[in-house]
Each structure stands twice: as structure tokens, then as C-alpha cells.
Design a protein around this motif. Structure first.
Motif, PDB file in Angstrom:
ATOM      1  N   THR A  96      38.897 -14.039 -16.967  1.00  0.00           N
ATOM      2  CA  THR A  96      38.715 -13.932 -18.414  1.00  0.00           C
ATOM      3  C   THR A  96      38.020 -15.176 -18.930  1.00  0.00           C
ATOM      4  O   THR A  96      38.398 -16.298 -18.570  1.00  0.00           O
ATOM      5  N   ASP A 137      36.801 -11.226 -10.867  1.00  0.00           N
ATOM      6  CA  ASP A 137      36.639 -11.328 -12.309  1.00  0.00           C
ATOM      7  C   ASP A 137      37.704 -12.227 -12.918  1.00  0.00           C
ATOM      8  O   ASP A 137      38.854 -12.241 -12.494  1.00  0.00           O
ATOM      9  N   GLU A 172      38.003 -11.057 -30.836  1.00  0.00           N
ATOM     10  CA  GLU A 172      37.370 -11.245 -29.532  1.00  0.00           C
ATOM     11  C   GLU A 172      36.434 -10.083 -29.231  1.00  0.00           C
ATOM     12  O   GLU A 172      36.677  -8.953 -29.668  1.00  0.00           O
ATOM     13  N   PRO A 173      35.370 -10.339 -28.479  1.00  0.00           N
ATOM     14  CA  PRO A 173      34.422  -9.265 -28.145  1.00  0.00           C
ATOM     15  C   PRO A 173      34.916  -8.386 -27.009  1.00  0.00           C
ATOM     16  O   PRO A 173      35.831  -8.747 -26.268  1.00  0.00           O
ATOM     17  N   VAL A 174      34.288  -7.234 -26.870  1.00  0.00           N
ATOM     18  CA  VAL A 174      34.541  -6.310 -25.779  1.00  0.00           C
ATOM     19  C   VAL A 174      33.283  -6.257 -24.912  1.00  0.00           C
ATOM     20  O   VAL A 174      32.171  -6.158 -25.435  1.00  0.00           O
ATOM     21  N   SER A 175      33.442  -6.344 -23.614  1.00  0.00           N
ATOM     22  CA  SER A 175      32.281  -6.296 -22.722  1.00  0.00           C
ATOM     23  C   SER A 175      31.931  -4.852 -22.391  1.00  0.00           C
ATOM     24  O   SER A 175      32.814  -4.016 -22.166  1.00  0.00           O
ATOM     25  N   GLU A 231      37.365  -8.012 -35.666  1.00  0.00           N
ATOM     26  CA  GLU A 231      37.948  -8.318 -34.368  1.00  0.00           C
ATOM     27  C   GLU A 231      37.804  -9.796 -34.048  1.00  0.00           C
ATOM     28  O   GLU A 231      36.794 -10.421 -34.387  1.00  0.00           O
ATOM     29  N   TYR A 273      26.070 -12.679 -22.413  1.00  0.00           N
ATOM     30  CA  TYR A 273      26.536 -13.776 -21.558  1.00  0.00           C
ATOM     31  C   TYR A 273      25.851 -13.609 -20.206  1.00  0.00           C
ATOM     32  O   TYR A 273      25.811 -12.500 -19.666  1.00  0.00           O
ATOM     33  N   SER A 333      34.957 -15.665 -26.372  1.00  0.00           N
ATOM     34  CA  SER A 333      35.962 -15.824 -25.328  1.00  0.00           C
ATOM     35  C   SER A 333      36.751 -14.530 -25.180  1.00  0.00           C
ATOM     36  O   SER A 333      36.597 -13.598 -25.978  1.00  0.00           O
ATOM     37  N   GLN A 345      31.350  -6.895 -30.777  1.00  0.00           N
ATOM     38  CA  GLN A 345      32.501  -7.348 -31.550  1.00  0.00           C
ATOM     39  C   GLN A 345      32.377  -6.894 -33.000  1.00  0.00           C
ATOM     40  O   GLN A 345      31.417  -7.250 -33.685  1.00  0.00           O
ATOM     41  N   PHE A 366      36.693 -12.172 -22.826  1.00  0.00           N
ATOM     42  CA  PHE A 366      36.104 -11.022 -22.139  1.00  0.00           C
ATOM     43  C   PHE A 366      36.088 -11.278 -20.628  1.00  0.00           C
ATOM     44  O   PHE A 366      36.062 -12.428 -20.186  1.00  0.00           O
ATOM     45  N   LEU A 387      28.145  -7.971 -24.885  1.00  0.00           N
ATOM     46  CA  LEU A 387      29.406  -7.996 -25.619  1.00  0.00           C
ATOM     47  C   LEU A 387      29.221  -7.400 -26.999  1.00  0.00           C
ATOM     48  O   LEU A 387      28.211  -7.648 -27.664  1.00  0.00           O
TER      49      LEU A 387
END
Length: 219
Positions: free
Chosen positions: A99, A97, A154-157, A152, A118, A84, A148, A86, A146
Motif C-alpha cells: 500500500t 504489492d 484516498e484514491p482507488v487504483s 473521498e 503513479y 496514498s 478519487q 492505493f 488512480l
């Protein structure tokens, strides 16, 4: 006529915004739940972005929200986990866009850095057919990759890799993750890595091995 177009469009929007079904038919596998990670449950599984559906040997069906799931693995070695936070890609001409709320994504590699994917269906433009009904022109699948780190939450896109598959923004976004690996850093500088090599590239980072692209990495 305008009112008809708008009302038809409202009816059509649920089809346009339909999220991709990751695993559409029941497949054997196992899963773990977030409130009891030590227990492993076997059964037949169907994986969607917004839920995990399971069926046991007696045919009993259960449904779990993404936040209730810790890990899923099918007999074909496909792996899934929740993610979640991203930015979501636009899935129609009418959506910007957003989140991501907890959703199930495919886990492509794991270790010091997790690589996840995703995917959603991106619909074409709506149009009115000869009979006065509404339809839309084609659709395509849009993937967001993604990353991560282990520390961390949460992941980064990653940015789009562009038409070439190795756009500069995409390569620049990977650079901070491999600063301890001069060999991988050099590959990025020379643009030897594209999105089709991403799983092998992150696997090399996680295992400490040289980068060795395979044909299977072309997803």
C-alpha cells in the motif's frame, strides 16, 4: 557460489527497486504547501515520487515530503499532488504489492473526479554476467491510474487495461463513475474507451462535455 549470488543480489536490489524520477531536472513552476494553501511559491522545481525539491532565485534549495505538499504545477502545465492508500505494483520479481505511503503523483484531470497517474520502473530478471558480476535484463515503466471523487480521502487504483488497452475489468471499474452520463456509459459498454483515452474520458465527465479523444491523450 550460492552465497555469492545472494550477496550480489542484495547489493543489486536498490537498483532494481529504484522508483521513477518524475521530473529529473529543475524546471520553473510554482507550488503550494499543505499547511498554508493560500501561499504560492515560485521557483525551479524537481519532482520525485518521495519528495519535492525547490530552488529559489538565490539558489537556496529546499526539500519537502509528499505529505507537506498540496499542489505543484510546472511551466509546461504538468501538475502533481500527493496521494496514498492505493496498492503499489510489484517493481521486481521479489516484491509483492504494497500500500502506497504518501507519494507525489501526476494529476491528469480534476473536478468531481480526480484522475492521477503513479509510475515506477519495473526491473527485469537478475543475471550473472561473464565476469561474475550481477546485472539485470532491461526495465520498463509501469503506470497505475488512480481515481478519487471529491468526497473521498484516498484514491482507488484502476485494474490493468490489459494488452488491448480496454480490458473488461478496466471498463467495469470506470462504470460507477459515469452512471449519471448515459453517453459515457454507452461508450464503455461498446468498448470505445481505452487507457490511452482515459484523460479525455474523465475530462468529459468533469466538464459535462461530450467525449472527444485527442492524439495528445495517448500517454
Amino acid at each position: 557460489m550460492r552465497k555469492f549470488f545472494l550477496s550480489s543480489l542484495v547489493v543489486l536490489l536498490p537498483q532494481l527497486t529504484q522508483a521513477q524520477i518524475i521530473l529529473d531536472s529543475f524546471k520553473p513552476g510554482y507550488y503550494q504547501l499543505s499547511d498554508n494553501r493560500l501561499s504560492v511559491y515560485k521557483g525551479k522545481l524537481k519532482v520525485r515520487l518521495d519528495e519535492l525539491i525547490t530552488k529559489d532565485e538565490q539558489g537556496n534549495v529546499k526539500r519537502f515530503k509528499p505529505e507537506e505538499v498540496y499542489y505543484v504545477k510546472t511551466a509546461s502545465s504538468k501538475r502533481y499532488m500527493p496521494a496514498s492508500g492505493f496498492p503499489l505494483p510489484a517493481t521486481t520479481l521479489f516484491q509483492g504489492d504494497k500500500t502506497a505511503k504518501p507519494t507525489l503523483v501526476e494529476l491528469l484531470d480534476s473536478g468531481q473526479v480526480k484522475l492521477m497517474r503513479y509510475a515506477t520502473i519495473v526491473a527485469g530478471a537478475p543475471m550473472m554476467n561473464a565476469g561474475g558480476g550481477m546485472s539485470y535484463s532491461g526495465s520498463s515503466t509501469k503506470a497505475v491510474y488512480l481515481l478519487q471523487r471529491a468526497d473521498e480521502s484516498e484514491p482507488v487504483s484502476l485494474p490493468s487495461a490489459g494488452i488491448s488497452g480496454n480490458g473488461q475489468k478496466f471498463l467495469d471499474a470506470l462504470m460507477p463513475y459515469v452512471k449519471s452520463r448515459p453517453d459515457l456509459t454507452l461508450l464503455l459498454i461498446k468498448k470505445r474507451v481505452s487507457v490511452k483515452h482515459l484523460a479525455d474520458f474523465i475530462h468529459a465527465l468533469n466538464t459535462g462535455q461530450p467525449f472527444a479523444p485527442t492524439t495528445a491523450s495517448n500517454f
